[in-house]
Design an enzyme around this catalytic site. Structure first.
Site, PDB file in Angstrom:
ATOM      1  N   SER A  96       2.880  51.603  25.612  1.00 15.60           N
ATOM      2  CA  SER A  96       3.223  52.998  25.886  1.00 15.60           C
ATOM      3  C   SER A  96       4.037  53.040  27.165  1.00 15.60           C
ATOM      4  O   SER A  96       3.887  52.161  28.029  1.00 15.60           O
ATOM      5  CB  SER A  96       1.958  53.843  26.062  1.00 15.60           C
ATOM      6  OG  SER A  96       2.269  55.142  26.546  1.00 15.60           O
ATOM      7  N   TYR A 120      -6.449  55.643  29.888  1.00 11.63           N
ATOM      8  CA  TYR A 120      -5.421  55.226  28.923  1.00 11.63           C
ATOM      9  C   TYR A 120      -4.328  54.412  29.609  1.00 11.63           C
ATOM     10  O   TYR A 120      -3.895  53.374  29.105  1.00 11.63           O
ATOM     11  CB  TYR A 120      -4.829  56.468  28.261  1.00 11.63           C
ATOM     12  CG  TYR A 120      -3.792  56.193  27.198  1.00 11.63           C
ATOM     13  CD1 TYR A 120      -4.171  55.847  25.906  1.00 11.63           C
ATOM     14  CD2 TYR A 120      -2.431  56.305  27.473  1.00 11.63           C
ATOM     15  CE1 TYR A 120      -3.228  55.619  24.921  1.00 11.63           C
ATOM     16  CE2 TYR A 120      -1.473  56.075  26.496  1.00 11.63           C
ATOM     17  CZ  TYR A 120      -1.879  55.730  25.223  1.00 11.63           C
ATOM     18  OH  TYR A 120      -0.942  55.491  24.247  1.00 11.63           O
TER      19      TYR A 120
END
Length: 236
Positions: free
Chosen positions: A127, A140
Site C-alpha cells: 500500500s 495498518y
C-alpha cells in the site's frame, strides 16, 4: 492468490486468467469465490481458506505443491482506522497476523516448490501507506510497511533460486471496501486536488502492474515496489 473474491484481487485474478494462467482463487467466503470463478471463467478455481487458521502454512504448502504453483499473489489486507490509544494490543496483533504474518507464511510455503523448479514469481500487494502515513492508521501502516520490507528480504533470499519477489502499492481505488468513501464529496474534492489524475483508480487499473511482474518481461526485476496511485505520492 489470496483475497480474490472481489476488488483488486478479483481484477488481478481475471487479468492473469485472460493472459493464460490457471488461477486459484483464495479467500474466506466460498460464495464470493464461486461468483468470482464464474465471472472469470474456466481458468479460475475457488480455493477457500482462512488466513487466520493455525494450519495456514501447511494448507498453503499443500496447495502450492499439488498445483505446481508458479505465481503467488499475496493480496489480502484488513484495515482498522483508529487512533493509537484506541487499540488493544490483541487487536494490533490480529491485524498484523493477517496483513504481515500470513503473507510471510504463504510465501514460505509457496517458495519450496518454486525452488525445486528453479523459477517463480511472488507478488505482494502492499500500500502507499507502507511509505507515507496518516493519523489514526498506525496498525495498518505498520503492517504494510513491514510487508514492503518483507518483499525486499524475500527477494534477497529467494533470488538465487530463480524466484523474483516484488510488490504493488495501490493508492485510492474505487473498490467495494471503499464504497462509503467513494460517495463522499469531500473526499472526491480532496482526491481531485491531491492526485495527479484527479480521480479514484478503477479496480481494473491495478492489473497491468501484476501482469508485468508475473511475466517474463520482469525477469530481471526483483525487490521492487511498483506504486499505482494516479500520482498521489509523486507530488504535494
Amino acid at each position: 492468490m489470496t483475497g480474490a473474491g472481489r476488488g483488486l484481487g478479483f481484477e488481478i485474478a481475471r487479468a492473469l486468467a485472460e493472459a493464460g494462467a490457471r488461477v486459484l482463487l483464495g479467500g474466506r467466503d466460498p460464495a464470493a469465490l464461486a461468483r468470482a470463478a464464474a465471472a472469470i471463467g474456466p481458468r479460475a478455481e475457488p480455493m477457500p481458506f482462512d488466513l487466520a487458521a493455525p494450519d495456514l502454512e501447511a494448507r498453503a504448502a499443500a496447495i502450492a505443491t499439488d498445483h505446481k504453483l508458479d505465481i503467488l499473489v499475496n493480496n489480502v489486507g484488513q484495515r482498522d482506522r483508529r487512533a493509537l490509544f484506541d487499540f488493544a494490543l490483541a487487536e494490533v496483533r490480529a491485524l498484523a497476523e493477517v496483513n504481515l504474518i500470513a503473507p510471510f507464511a504463504i510465501a514460505r510455503a509457496a517458495a519450496r516448490p518454486m525452488m525445486a523448479k528453479g523459477r517463480g514469481r511472488i507478488i505482494n500487494i502492499t500500500s502507499i501507506a507502507g511509505d507515507i502515513a496518516n493519523s489514526g492508521d498506525a496498525a495498518y501502516t505498520m503492517a504494510k510497511g513491514g510487508l514492503a520490507a518483507l518483499t525486499r528480504a524475500l527477494a534477497a533470499e529467494l533470488g538465487p533460486h530463480g524466484i523474483t519477489v516484488n510488490g504493488i502499492a495501490p493508492g485510492f481505488f474505487a473498490t467495494e471496501a471503499n464504497a462509503a468513501m467513494i460517495t463522499n464529496p469531500d473526499i472526491a474534492a480532496w482526491l481531485d486536488r491531491r492526485t495527479s489524475l484527479k480521480r479514484w483508480g478503477r479496480p481494473e487499473e491495478i492489473a497491468g502492474a501484476a501482469l508485468f511482474l508475473a511475466s517474463d518481461a520482469a525477469s530481471y526485476v526483483t525487490g521492487m515496489i511498483i506504486t499505482v496511485d494516479g500520482g498521489y505520492s509523486a507530488h504535494f
